[in-house]
Design an enzyme around this catalytic site. Structure first.
Site, PDB file in Angstrom:
ATOM      1  N   GLY A 263       0.862  -1.184   0.000  1.00 22.99           N
ATOM      2  CA  GLY A 263       0.000   0.000   0.000  1.00 22.99           C
ATOM      3  C   GLY A 263       0.890   1.223   0.000  1.00 22.99           C
ATOM      4  N   ARG A 264       1.425   1.519   1.177  1.00 20.10           N
ATOM      5  CA  ARG A 264       2.314   2.663   1.366  1.00 20.10           C
ATOM      6  C   ARG A 264       3.452   2.710   0.338  1.00 20.10           C
ATOM      7  NH1 ARG A 264       3.147   4.209   6.630  1.00 20.10           N
ATOM      8  NH2 ARG A 264       2.238   2.178   7.100  1.00 20.10           N
TER       9      ARG A 264
ATOM     10  N   ARG B 296      -1.370  11.376  10.842  1.00 21.31           N
ATOM     11  CA  ARG B 296      -0.379  10.389  11.289  1.00 21.31           C
ATOM     12  C   ARG B 296       0.568  10.891  12.383  1.00 21.31           C
ATOM     13  NH1 ARG B 296       3.007   8.346   8.394  1.00 21.31           N
ATOM     14  NH2 ARG B 296       3.022   6.243   9.243  1.00 21.31           N
TER      15      ARG B 296
ATOM     16  N   TYR C 288       0.152   8.463  15.388  1.00 18.74           N
ATOM     17  CA  TYR C 288       1.226   7.469  15.562  1.00 18.74           C
ATOM     18  C   TYR C 288       2.560   8.098  15.928  1.00 18.74           C
ATOM     19  CZ  TYR C 288      -1.773   4.855  12.227  1.00 18.74           C
ATOM     20  OH  TYR C 288      -2.801   4.251  11.576  1.00 18.74           O
TER      21      TYR C 288
ATOM     22  N   CYS D  32      -7.903  23.132  16.520  1.00 16.83           N
ATOM     23  CA  CYS D  32      -7.934  23.460  17.944  1.00 16.83           C
ATOM     24  C   CYS D  32      -7.576  22.234  18.769  1.00 16.83           C
ATOM     25  CB  CYS D  32      -9.310  23.985  18.313  1.00 16.83           C
ATOM     26  SG  CYS D  32      -9.564  25.604  17.606  1.00 16.83           S
ATOM     27  N   GLU D  33      -6.329  21.860  18.685  1.00 14.07           N
ATOM     28  CA  GLU D  33      -5.765  20.707  19.397  1.00 14.07           C
ATOM     29  C   GLU D  33      -4.284  21.002  19.567  1.00 14.07           C
ATOM     30  OE1 GLU D  33      -6.614  17.568  20.442  1.00 14.07           O
ATOM     31  OE2 GLU D  33      -8.720  17.894  19.967  1.00 14.07           O
TER      32      GLU D  33
ATOM     33  N   TYR E 168      -2.070   7.081   3.499  1.00 13.58           N
ATOM     34  CA  TYR E 168      -2.750   7.349   4.768  1.00 13.58           C
ATOM     35  C   TYR E 168      -2.816   8.845   5.081  1.00 13.58           C
ATOM     36  CZ  TYR E 168      -1.782   2.398   4.802  1.00 13.58           C
ATOM     37  OH  TYR E 168      -1.679   1.076   4.421  1.00 13.58           O
TER      38      TYR E 168
END
Ligand SMILES: *Cc1c(COP(=O)(O)O)cnc(C)c1O
Length: 437
Positions: A295-296, A333, A337, A364-365, A393
């Site tokens: 995939g990646r 990501r 992760y 806002c995080e 992703y």
């Protein structure tokens, strides 16, 4: 910057700008705005063809399936179909999109640990190539549906081999604690196989495993191959099972930052082939077909994201925050992760590096940070930040958190740009909503 990040057609042009697919990224931004995902189509084709060619050059029966959860949309399915790849889908939505792209249904493999009735029925209606059966619940349902419909299906059993690979190391675990697959060590895989072999409409072609992601070594794959082949030999003797397909999943690593040292695709594949040949000969089994599911490694480093630089917050002796006009909504990501990325000012590629910035998103995080401590030229809000290796992703995991519309996706190749996904508008954000008054 580390020039090895300039993969595929990426280069620094005469204007000192980043160029991709023969197009200046500054002109892409003028035309499509920011944030913007850009894919280098010839780089994707190169990756696809290298995987396939390595098997072909050694005359090995194989299937390379694009694990489309990495980046799923109509245009990428059309591209992968044209490249004659098989395709992994993990949901009814991915399946539907693949069918919309006229993907040959026999080349579609259906994954997932909780396929719903309607997803199973859709896949049976489309007559897809193979179900990768994950658990007893699914096996039972598939048996019932195929008997009801008098429809034959091919399956692989997803096995948890007790091998987990992650980037630089792999671990073997006794009893694997995973939500996916039938455990090999506790006998559930054998029990599943025995049941499947008795099901009248189910053809068990072989076994599947997926040992991890962003893997830089071949030891984990080799260990998984050993286990599955050894077990298959036992099952041949016990139940007359013939392993025709050995699917070892995906997880081939790519370079996100200078620290990453992925193997060339040829090395992953050749090592795999060697191991399957040696071990099958040892246990006296015929060579199975080898299936893999990158995939990646097909789309990851072919993609970049372009952002407009915005506000800055300088905290003397602590940190310089540099905010861009996207963030965790287009790339979750780092927050999810702790994934590492790197970037450059795409409009000032070789300007002197004078500052260290931490790149903040606009959500806002506090956790909405894309890159910590990135050396860059002194930046201002005329600048464009390019982040590398965002092709996997990224869009696939994008959200509308804070009501931020998702960016568009542009494919570039040979100086041509193709708008693969449009930018979401504020009106699009309202599309599903019902007015209370
Ligand atoms: C996610 C996944 C892949 C692809 O993994 P990459 O790291 O993107 O190569 C392949 N097979 C299965 C079963 C997966 O879940």
């Amino acid at each position: 910057m580390d020039k090895r990040l300039l993969t595929g057609t990426m280069k620094i042009n005469k204007a000192n700008h980043l160029e991709i697919g023969g197009i200046d990224t500054v002109s892409l931004v003028e035309k499509y705005g920011t944030p913007l995902y850009v894919y280098d189509v010839s780089q994707i084709k190169y990756k696809v063809r290298t995987f396939k060619k390595t098997f072909q050059d050694r005359n090995i029966a194989a299937q390379v399936a694009y694990a489309s959860k990495a980046f799923s949309c109509l245009a990428i399915y059309q591209l992968m179909a044209k490249e004659e790849l098989s395709l992994d889908v993990v949901s009814g939505g991915e399946l539907y999109t693949a069918i919309q792209a006229n993907y040959p249904s026999k080349k579609i493999h259906f994954h997932g640990n909780n396929k719903s009735d309607s997803e199973i029925i859709a896949a049976l209606d489309y007559d897809i190539g193979c179900f990768v059966v994950d658990n007893f619940h699914e096996l039972k349902k598939l048996n019932e549906y195929t008997i009801q419909r008098k429809q034959k299906v091919s399956i692989l059993l997803r096995v948890t081999p007790g091998v987990e690979a992650h980037t630089h190391d792999y671990i073997t675990t006794g009893q694997t604690d995973s939500k996916f697959g039938f455990d090999l060590n506790n006998g559930q895989a054998q029990q599943a196989l025995q049941s499947a072999l008795e099901m009248p409409y189910i053809d068990t072609m072989g076994l599947h495993c997926h040992i991890g992601s962003q893997i830089f070594e071949t030891d984990g794959f080799r260990l998984a191959v050993d286990k599955l082949l050894t077990e298959s030999k036992k099952w041949q003797e016990l139940f007359g099972f013939h392993l025709r397909v050995l699917n070892v999943g995906g997880g081939f690593g790519i370079r996100y930052t200078a620290e990453d040292e992925p193997l060339p695709i040829e090395d992953y594949v050749n090592n795999l082939i060697d191991e399957v040949q040696i071990v099958s000969a040892n246990v006296q089994l015929p060579m199975p077909e080898i299936w893999i599911e990158p995939g990646r490694s097909l789309v990851g480093d072919a993609g970049i994201t372009l952002y407009q630089v915005g506000s800055q917050k300088v905290i003397p002796d602590v940190r310089n925050y540099l905010a861009i006009d996207g963030g965790m909504t287009d790339n979750i990501r780092p927050a999810l992760y702790d994934a590492k990325y790197t970037g450059v000012l795409a409009n000032r590629m070789e300007d002197k590096i004078e500052e260290t910035y931490s790149i903040a998103g606009k959500c806002c995080e506090s956790g909405d940070m894309l890159i910590w401590d990135l050396p860059l030229p002194k930046a201002d809000d005329k600048d464009i930040l390019a982040v590398f290796s965002t092709g996997a992703y990224g869009y696939a995991m994008a959200s509308n958190y804070n009501r931020i519309p998702r960016p568009p996706v542009v494919f570039v190749e040979n100086g041509q740009a193709f708008l693969a996904i449009k930018r979401e508008s504020y009106a699009d954000l309202m599309r599903l909503e019902c007015s209370l008054y």
